[in-house]
Structure formats: structure tokens, C-alpha cells
Motif scaffolding. Structure first.
Motif, PDB file in Angstrom:
ATOM      1  N   ILE A 119       0.721  -1.256  -0.080  1.00 30.35           N
ATOM      2  CA  ILE A 119       0.083   0.012   0.001  1.00 30.35           C
ATOM      3  C   ILE A 119       0.846   1.288   0.175  1.00 30.35           C
ATOM      4  CG2 ILE A 119      -1.688   1.247   1.196  1.00 30.35           C
ATOM      5  CD1 ILE A 119      -2.797  -1.247  -0.100  1.00 30.35           C
ATOM      6  N   GLY A 120       1.911   1.215   0.563  1.00 32.24           N
ATOM      7  CA  GLY A 120       2.864   2.358   0.572  1.00 32.24           C
ATOM      8  C   GLY A 120       3.533   2.250  -0.618  1.00 32.24           C
ATOM      9  N   VAL A 121       3.877   1.544  -1.681  1.00 30.57           N
ATOM     10  CA  VAL A 121       4.244   1.613  -2.832  1.00 30.57           C
ATOM     11  C   VAL A 121       3.401   2.110  -3.561  1.00 30.57           C
ATOM     12  CG1 VAL A 121       5.320   0.459  -4.846  1.00 30.57           C
ATOM     13  CG2 VAL A 121       5.958  -0.267  -2.508  1.00 30.57           C
ATOM     14  N   LEU A 122       1.736   1.918  -3.360  1.00 32.08           N
ATOM     15  CA  LEU A 122       0.698   2.046  -4.179  1.00 32.08           C
ATOM     16  C   LEU A 122       0.354   3.649  -4.170  1.00 32.08           C
ATOM     17  CD1 LEU A 122      -2.468   0.190  -4.047  1.00 32.08           C
ATOM     18  CD2 LEU A 122      -2.586   2.753  -3.867  1.00 32.08           C
ATOM     19  N   VAL A 123       0.782   4.273  -3.048  1.00 34.52           N
ATOM     20  CA  VAL A 123       0.574   5.805  -2.963  1.00 34.52           C
ATOM     21  C   VAL A 123       1.655   6.339  -3.743  1.00 34.52           C
ATOM     22  CG1 VAL A 123       0.641   7.540  -1.281  1.00 34.52           C
ATOM     23  CG2 VAL A 123      -0.437   5.557  -0.520  1.00 34.52           C
ATOM     24  N   VAL A 124       2.810   5.938  -3.827  1.00 39.21           N
ATOM     25  CA  VAL A 124       3.806   6.566  -4.668  1.00 39.21           C
ATOM     26  C   VAL A 124       3.411   6.572  -6.206  1.00 39.21           C
ATOM     27  CG1 VAL A 124       6.206   6.489  -5.312  1.00 39.21           C
ATOM     28  CG2 VAL A 124       5.567   6.167  -2.961  1.00 39.21           C
ATOM     29  N   ALA A 125       2.826   5.205  -6.530  1.00 43.13           N
ATOM     30  CA  ALA A 125       2.420   4.921  -7.752  1.00 43.13           C
ATOM     31  C   ALA A 125       1.278   5.688  -8.248  1.00 43.13           C
ATOM     32  CB  ALA A 125       2.266   3.570  -7.996  1.00 43.13           C
ATOM     33  N   ALA A 126       0.308   6.313  -7.182  1.00 38.61           N
ATOM     34  CA  ALA A 126      -0.692   6.958  -7.772  1.00 38.61           C
ATOM     35  C   ALA A 126      -0.391   8.400  -7.966  1.00 38.61           C
ATOM     36  CB  ALA A 126      -1.935   6.932  -6.511  1.00 38.61           C
TER      37      ALA A 126
ATOM     38  N   THR B 262      -6.071  14.971   2.965  1.00 40.37           N
ATOM     39  CA  THR B 262      -5.901  14.469   1.499  1.00 40.37           C
ATOM     40  C   THR B 262      -5.982  13.013   1.694  1.00 40.37           C
ATOM     41  OG1 THR B 262      -3.501  13.980   1.625  1.00 40.37           O
ATOM     42  CG2 THR B 262      -4.175  16.258   0.897  1.00 40.37           C
ATOM     43  N   PRO B 263      -6.461  12.195   0.517  1.00 38.65           N
ATOM     44  CA  PRO B 263      -6.496  10.815   0.662  1.00 38.65           C
ATOM     45  C   PRO B 263      -5.090  10.191   0.924  1.00 38.65           C
ATOM     46  CG  PRO B 263      -7.573  11.849  -1.287  1.00 38.65           C
ATOM     47  CD  PRO B 263      -6.922  12.967  -0.640  1.00 38.65           C
ATOM     48  N   GLU B 264      -4.193  10.739   0.385  1.00 35.82           N
ATOM     49  CA  GLU B 264      -2.679  10.169   0.775  1.00 35.82           C
ATOM     50  C   GLU B 264      -2.441  10.158   2.423  1.00 35.82           C
ATOM     51  OE1 GLU B 264      -2.555  12.020  -3.265  1.00 35.82           O
ATOM     52  OE2 GLU B 264      -3.472  12.450  -1.530  1.00 35.82           O
ATOM     53  N   VAL B 265      -3.004  11.078   2.982  1.00 35.79           N
ATOM     54  CA  VAL B 265      -2.553  11.101   4.307  1.00 35.79           C
ATOM     55  C   VAL B 265      -3.644  10.011   5.080  1.00 35.79           C
ATOM     56  CG1 VAL B 265      -2.930  12.590   6.655  1.00 35.79           C
ATOM     57  CG2 VAL B 265      -2.254  13.671   4.601  1.00 35.79           C
ATOM     58  N   LEU B 266      -4.880   9.979   4.593  1.00 33.20           N
ATOM     59  CA  LEU B 266      -5.688   9.003   5.184  1.00 33.20           C
ATOM     60  C   LEU B 266      -5.171   7.684   4.947  1.00 33.20           C
ATOM     61  CD1 LEU B 266      -9.388  10.256   4.506  1.00 33.20           C
ATOM     62  CD2 LEU B 266      -8.092  10.072   6.770  1.00 33.20           C
ATOM     63  N   ILE B 267      -4.413   7.370   3.728  1.00 35.61           N
ATOM     64  CA  ILE B 267      -4.169   5.986   3.366  1.00 35.61           C
ATOM     65  C   ILE B 267      -2.941   5.534   4.309  1.00 35.61           C
ATOM     66  CG2 ILE B 267      -2.761   4.680   1.663  1.00 35.61           C
ATOM     67  CD1 ILE B 267      -4.253   6.330  -0.534  1.00 35.61           C
ATOM     68  N   THR B 268      -2.052   6.717   4.447  1.00 36.09           N
ATOM     69  CA  THR B 268      -0.914   6.370   5.363  1.00 36.09           C
ATOM     70  C   THR B 268      -1.336   6.022   6.965  1.00 36.09           C
ATOM     71  OG1 THR B 268       0.461   8.031   3.944  1.00 36.09           O
ATOM     72  CG2 THR B 268       1.182   7.490   6.351  1.00 36.09           C
ATOM     73  N   ALA B 269      -2.512   6.854   7.247  1.00 35.17           N
ATOM     74  CA  ALA B 269      -2.949   6.528   8.531  1.00 35.17           C
ATOM     75  C   ALA B 269      -3.595   5.143   8.692  1.00 35.17           C
ATOM     76  CB  ALA B 269      -3.912   7.626   8.914  1.00 35.17           C
ATOM     77  N   GLY B 270      -4.316   4.809   7.654  1.00 32.78           N
ATOM     78  CA  GLY B 270      -4.973   3.517   7.752  1.00 32.78           C
ATOM     79  C   GLY B 270      -3.911   2.456   7.579  1.00 32.78           C
ATOM     80  N   VAL B 271      -2.823   2.667   6.943  1.00 29.76           N
ATOM     81  CA  VAL B 271      -1.530   1.521   6.903  1.00 29.76           C
ATOM     82  C   VAL B 271      -1.050   1.591   8.411  1.00 29.76           C
ATOM     83  CG1 VAL B 271       0.621   0.860   6.086  1.00 29.76           C
ATOM     84  CG2 VAL B 271      -1.386   1.740   4.781  1.00 29.76           C
ATOM     85  N   ALA B 272      -0.927   2.691   8.869  1.00 29.54           N
ATOM     86  CA  ALA B 272      -0.224   2.911  10.331  1.00 29.54           C
ATOM     87  C   ALA B 272      -1.121   2.116  11.390  1.00 29.54           C
ATOM     88  CB  ALA B 272       0.119   4.231  10.639  1.00 29.54           C
ATOM     89  N   VAL B 273      -2.500   2.533  11.256  1.00 27.88           N
ATOM     90  CA  VAL B 273      -3.460   1.887  12.025  1.00 27.88           C
ATOM     91  C   VAL B 273      -3.436   0.212  12.029  1.00 27.88           C
ATOM     92  CG1 VAL B 273      -5.887   1.487  12.825  1.00 27.88           C
ATOM     93  CG2 VAL B 273      -4.807   3.682  12.496  1.00 27.88           C
ATOM     94  N   ALA B 274      -3.395  -0.122  10.984  1.00 27.62           N
ATOM     95  CA  ALA B 274      -3.533  -1.607  10.314  1.00 27.62           C
ATOM     96  C   ALA B 274      -2.194  -2.426  10.992  1.00 27.62           C
ATOM     97  CB  ALA B 274      -3.524  -1.845   8.959  1.00 27.62           C
ATOM     98  N   LEU B 275      -1.168  -1.763  10.897  1.00 26.84           N
ATOM     99  CA  LEU B 275       0.282  -2.299  11.414  1.00 26.84           C
ATOM    100  C   LEU B 275       0.043  -2.401  12.844  1.00 26.84           C
ATOM    101  CD1 LEU B 275       2.680  -1.530   8.695  1.00 26.84           C
ATOM    102  CD2 LEU B 275       1.375  -3.607   9.048  1.00 26.84           C
ATOM    103  N   GLY B 276      -0.825  -1.479  13.564  1.00 31.77           N
ATOM    104  CA  GLY B 276      -0.394  -1.126  14.891  1.00 31.77           C
ATOM    105  C   GLY B 276       0.993  -0.394  15.576  1.00 31.77           C
TER     106      GLY B 276
END
Length: 198
Positions: A108-115, A184-198
Motif C-alpha cells: 500500500i505504501g508503494v501504491l501511494v507513490v504509484a498513484a 488528503t486521501p494520501e494522508v488517510l491511506i498512510t494513517a490506515g496503514v499505520a493503524v493496520a500495522l499497529g
């Protein structure tokens, strides 16, 4: 906790325990950590899903972008559980769940860069691979309740896990919609990944 050691700790190192001890009350520390780790992961995953739908719509300017994203998200889940079951039997549920979760976070982190770079085709490929990892982890999650809950309480534990799944689908997008006007959506994506990884 962060990193693989932290995630494994959240998942109780359950492969070392064959069955939860009989007797006593329903709640125990392993059960609480299992439900907490599962809930955090689920909520983070659906927050990321919401943000990716918004990001792809804004990037492509078409409803086709989010539609293809949802297809890329769902299709791999058809085939992932079968190899996931084999891996869980061989390596144990905690190791499989942890490895899949870390793989999803990296992808997902790589995905944000690709987007951000307008490599939209790469986004769909990365989503498909990440969701294959998610599907692969599902047998591991299903194998954990007997290790954290006594047999007479398994139905209750499965019910609580099901409630976490259902509530994450409702609550995470609602939170994302409330916060999105201020970020921004990018910030939410980063937050979602951070939450999912605990």
C-alpha cells in the motif's frame, strides 16, 4: 508496537498454544489482545479502502477508476484462502497473519507513490497483490479463536470478531468522510496503514 515483533506480540504468539485453557471466565489477556489486534487491522484496512477510492476518482476523473479498484480488491480473495490454509497449517496462524499484514503495508505504501506518479495501472496491480495477501491471511485469523478462547465460548468469540468486521465497514468510511475535507486521501491511506500495522 511497530515492526514484526510488535505485530506478533499483538497476535499473542498463538501458535505456541494449542487450545485455550478450560474453565475460568470468558475474558483473558490473549483474547483481548486478539480482538484488539483484529479490530485495529480491520479498521485500518477499510480506512485505506475508502481513501483509495477517493484518490483514484480524483486522479482518473472517472467512476471507472474506483470501479476497477473494487474489482482488483475483490477478485484475488477468491483464490487466496486456499494457499493461506496450507501455509497456516505449516507455519502457524500468527506467523502467516503477521507476514501477510506486513506485506500489505509495504504494498500500500508503494501504491501511494504509484498513484502520485500517475502510474494508475500499477495501482491496480498493487491492490490485487495486497488483497491476495489479505485473502491468504484469512485462514490464519479463523484458526486463532480456539487458541484464545475456551471451547464453550468459541461461538461468542466468533460473534465478536464478526461484529468487528461489520463495524469496520461502517465506521472507517464514515470517519474518513468526516476527516477528508481537512486532509488528503494520501494522508488517510498512510494513517490506515499505520493503524493496520499497529
Amino acid at each position: 508496537a511497530t515492526g514484526q515483533e510488535g505485530i506478533e506480540r499483538n497476535f499473542l504468539m498463538a501458535e505456541a498454544v494449542a487450545v485455550a485453557p478450560l474453565g475460568g471466565g470468558y475474558w483473558n489477556s490473549r483474547l483481548v489482545r486478539y480482538l484488539a489486534a483484529s479490530g485495529i487491522s480491520l479498521y485500518g484496512d477499510w480506512l485505506t479502502t475508502f481513501a483509495l477510492v477517493v484518490l483514484l476518482f480524483r486522479t482518473t476523473g472517472s467512476a471507472t477508476g474506483p470501479a476497477l479498484y473494487m474489482l482488483s480488491r475483490v477478485a484475488p480473495r477468491v483464490i487466496g484462502p486456499t494457499p493461506g490454509g496450507v501455509l497456516t497449517d505449516r507455519f502457524g496462524p500468527v506467523r502467516v497473519a503477521t507476514s501477510c499484514l506486513l506485506a500489505q503495508g509495504v504494498l500500500i505504501g508503494v501504491l501511494v507513490v504509484a498513484a502520485d506518479s500517475n502510474f494508475i495501472w500499477a495501482v491496480y496491480v498493487l491492490v490485487a497483490v495486497a488483497q491476495f495477501a489479505n485473502a491468504t491471511s484469512q485462514p490464519a485469523y479463523a484458526a486463532m479463536p480456539p487458541r484464545v478462547s475456551a471451547p464453550e465460548y468459541l461461538a461468542r468469540t466468533n460473534g465478536l470478531y464478526g461484529s468487528l468486521v461489520a463495524s469496520s465497514i461502517l465506521v472507517s468510511p464514515a470517519v474518513g468522510a468526516l476527516v477528508l475535507p481537512f486532509t488528503t486521501p494520501e494522508v488517510l491511506i498512510t494513517a490506515g496503514v499505520a493503524v493496520a500495522l499497529g
